[in-house]
Write an enzyme that holds these catalytic residues in place. Structure first.
Site, PDB file in Angstrom:
ATOM      1  N   ARG A  51      36.052  49.539  44.708  1.00  0.00           N
ATOM      2  CA  ARG A  51      34.807  49.724  43.971  1.00  0.00           C
ATOM      3  C   ARG A  51      34.446  48.542  43.077  1.00  0.00           C
ATOM      4  O   ARG A  51      33.310  48.054  43.119  1.00  0.00           O
ATOM      5  CB  ARG A  51      34.880  50.957  43.047  1.00  0.00           C
ATOM      6  CG  ARG A  51      34.466  52.239  43.667  1.00  0.00           C
ATOM      7  CD  ARG A  51      35.313  53.335  43.112  1.00  0.00           C
ATOM      8  NE  ARG A  51      36.681  53.059  43.481  1.00  0.00           N
ATOM      9  CZ  ARG A  51      37.203  53.429  44.652  1.00  0.00           C
ATOM     10  NH1 ARG A  51      36.503  54.111  45.486  1.00  0.00           N
ATOM     11  NH2 ARG A  51      38.447  53.108  44.976  1.00  0.00           N
ATOM     12  N   THR A  52      35.374  48.101  42.257  1.00  0.00           N
ATOM     13  CA  THR A  52      34.994  47.121  41.239  1.00  0.00           C
ATOM     14  C   THR A  52      34.578  45.810  41.899  1.00  0.00           C
ATOM     15  O   THR A  52      33.508  45.268  41.593  1.00  0.00           O
ATOM     16  CB  THR A  52      36.163  46.905  40.251  1.00  0.00           C
ATOM     17  OG1 THR A  52      36.630  48.179  39.831  1.00  0.00           O
ATOM     18  CG2 THR A  52      35.723  46.100  39.050  1.00  0.00           C
ATOM     19  N   LYS A  80      51.190  29.950  44.751  1.00  0.00           N
ATOM     20  CA  LYS A  80      51.963  28.690  44.624  1.00  0.00           C
ATOM     21  C   LYS A  80      52.379  28.447  43.182  1.00  0.00           C
ATOM     22  O   LYS A  80      52.915  27.399  42.857  1.00  0.00           O
ATOM     23  CB  LYS A  80      51.104  27.509  45.097  1.00  0.00           C
ATOM     24  CG  LYS A  80      50.618  27.621  46.524  1.00  0.00           C
ATOM     25  CD  LYS A  80      49.674  26.449  46.815  1.00  0.00           C
ATOM     26  CE  LYS A  80      48.704  26.791  47.928  1.00  0.00           C
ATOM     27  NZ  LYS A  80      47.527  25.906  47.898  1.00  0.00           N
ATOM     28  N   ARG A 101      40.280  40.533  37.805  1.00  0.00           N
ATOM     29  CA  ARG A 101      41.221  41.656  37.679  1.00  0.00           C
ATOM     30  C   ARG A 101      42.636  41.114  37.833  1.00  0.00           C
ATOM     31  O   ARG A 101      42.902  40.305  38.736  1.00  0.00           O
ATOM     32  CB  ARG A 101      40.967  42.724  38.739  1.00  0.00           C
ATOM     33  CG  ARG A 101      42.065  43.768  38.765  1.00  0.00           C
ATOM     34  CD  ARG A 101      41.770  44.917  39.668  1.00  0.00           C
ATOM     35  NE  ARG A 101      40.747  45.790  39.110  1.00  0.00           N
ATOM     36  CZ  ARG A 101      40.419  46.977  39.616  1.00  0.00           C
ATOM     37  NH1 ARG A 101      41.033  47.427  40.700  1.00  0.00           N
ATOM     38  NH2 ARG A 101      39.497  47.721  39.056  1.00  0.00           N
ATOM     39  N   HIS A 129      39.425  48.540  31.078  1.00  0.00           N
ATOM     40  CA  HIS A 129      38.592  48.398  32.287  1.00  0.00           C
ATOM     41  C   HIS A 129      37.139  48.618  31.839  1.00  0.00           C
ATOM     42  O   HIS A 129      36.528  49.648  32.124  1.00  0.00           O
ATOM     43  CB  HIS A 129      39.025  49.435  33.330  1.00  0.00           C
ATOM     44  CG  HIS A 129      38.456  49.228  34.703  1.00  0.00           C
ATOM     45  ND1 HIS A 129      37.427  48.346  34.992  1.00  0.00           N
ATOM     46  CD2 HIS A 129      38.778  49.820  35.886  1.00  0.00           C
ATOM     47  CE1 HIS A 129      37.155  48.409  36.292  1.00  0.00           C
ATOM     48  NE2 HIS A 129      37.964  49.292  36.848  1.00  0.00           N
TER      49      HIS A 129
HETATM   50  N1   CP Z   1      37.522  52.530  39.707  1.00  0.00           N
HETATM   51  C1   CP Z   1      38.098  51.401  40.152  1.00  0.00           C
HETATM   52  O1   CP Z   1      38.440  50.510  39.386  1.00  0.00           O
HETATM   53  O2   CP Z   1      38.265  51.358  41.513  1.00  0.00           O
HETATM   54  P1   CP Z   1      38.893  50.127  42.299  1.00  0.00           P
HETATM   55  O3   CP Z   1      40.343  50.008  41.889  1.00  0.00           O
HETATM   56  O4   CP Z   1      38.717  50.463  43.741  1.00  0.00           O
HETATM   57  O5   CP Z   1      38.140  48.893  41.895  1.00  0.00           O
END
Ligand code: CP
Length: 304
Positions: A51-52, A80, A101, A129
């Site tokens: 999703r993100t 590396k 991320r 998040h």
């Molecule tokens: N909600 C969320 O962060 O989903 P993903 O881990 O798929 O990005």
């Protein structure tokens, strides 16, 4: 130039403006179709995501911009031994804005300190998040009309669930919010959130283990997945993973207008039979994630 590490990086007024912009984007998408023409978004994902990462990419494409990036540490020069600091300095030469991320808490902050483009924390370990929180807030605002006065149940892995930590931080700024924290003993909310965030700000909350006991009073039920990737051993995860399973039967205890949110991905914690219930809004929530990320990209590029 501004970055987004935590939902608290935005004032309540800025957050309201962002949600209003996301709402306008939802209803008038054509107006924004060329807003980022010539701009590039880098998605640097050292941890898995559906999703993100894809909603960020969809957001930038909807704005007429372009995207580049990597979807795992293994497919970047991190494999590396390159540091996050060096990587972001290089990405700053290639893109206008970056979503990152990383499994380590604070990695996005480290990147922001060396970056010459806006950096968005797309999840740092079990910490924060913020864009999931923006998604959750837009979902609640769009479907409930307000934040004040809500009783919000947060259920599942409250220890490692970074979406829960970010959401609590954001919601305590609104009036008359009450939390019901539903978790097994081993996955209770971290002390720093209980003490430094909830107690310190006089936010009313209760902690309980049984979802059925909490259900009747909730306006929102925010289900979460047990975060397998943050456990130190498989045995503990297996013991915890099916602690909560939301079924149609359990929903008979809930208010008619209670809303069920989940950041997704779901594993077992919501039975698929619940998906057809009008109170289940978690797939709609994923759609709101695109609108709010479009609004965020536009806003951070404007502030640059
Ligand atoms: N909600 C969320 O962060 O989903 P993903 O881990 O798929 O990005």
């Amino acid at each position: 130039m501004r970055h987004l590490m935590s939902p608290l990086d935005l004032s309540v007024e800025e957050l309201d403006e962002l949600l209003a912009l996301a709402n306008d984007i939802e209803h008038n998408p054509v107006k924004y179709a060329h807003a980022c023409e010539g701009k590039k978004l880098a998605t640097c994902f050292y941890e898995p995501s559906t999703r993100t990462r894809l909603s960020f990419e969809s957001a930038m494409l909807n704005l007429g911009g372009s995207v580049l990036g990597f979807s795992s540490a293994d497919s970047s020069s991190a494999a590396k031994g390159e540091s996050v600091s060096d990587t972001i300095r290089v990405i700053s030469c290639y893109a206008d804005i970056c979503a990152i991320r990383h499994p380590k808490e604070g990695a996005a902050l480290v990147a922001s300190l060396k970056s010459s483009i806006p950096v968005i924390n797309a999840g740092d370990g079990g910490h924060q998040h913020p864009t999931q929180t923006l998604t959750d807030l837009l979902t609640i605002y769009s479907l409930k009309g307000e934040f004040s006065g809500l009783t919000i149940g947060l259920c599942g892995d409250l220890k490692f669930g970074r979406t829960v930590h970010s959401l609590i931080h954001a919601l305590i700024r609104y009036a008359n919010i009450r939390f019901v924290l539903i978790s097994p003993e081993e996955l209770r909310i971290p002390d720093y959130i209980r003490e430094d965030v909830l107690h310190k700000n006089n936010v009313p909350f209760t902690e309980m283990e049984r979802l059925e006991d909490a259900m009747p009073e909730l306006d929102i039920l925010y289900m979460t997945r047990v975060q397998k990737e943050r456990f130190f051993n498989e045995e503990d995860y297996v013991r915890m993973k099916d602690f909560y399973i939301l079924t149609k039967d359990k929903l008979t205890l809930a208010k008619e207008d209670m809303m069920i949110l989940h950041p997704l991905p779901r594993v077992n914690e919501i039975s698929v039979e619940v998906d057809d219930d009008p109170r289940a809004v978690y797939f709609k929530q994923a759609q709101y994630g695109v609108y709010v990320r479009m609004a965020l990209i536009l806003t951070l590029l404007k502030w640059r």
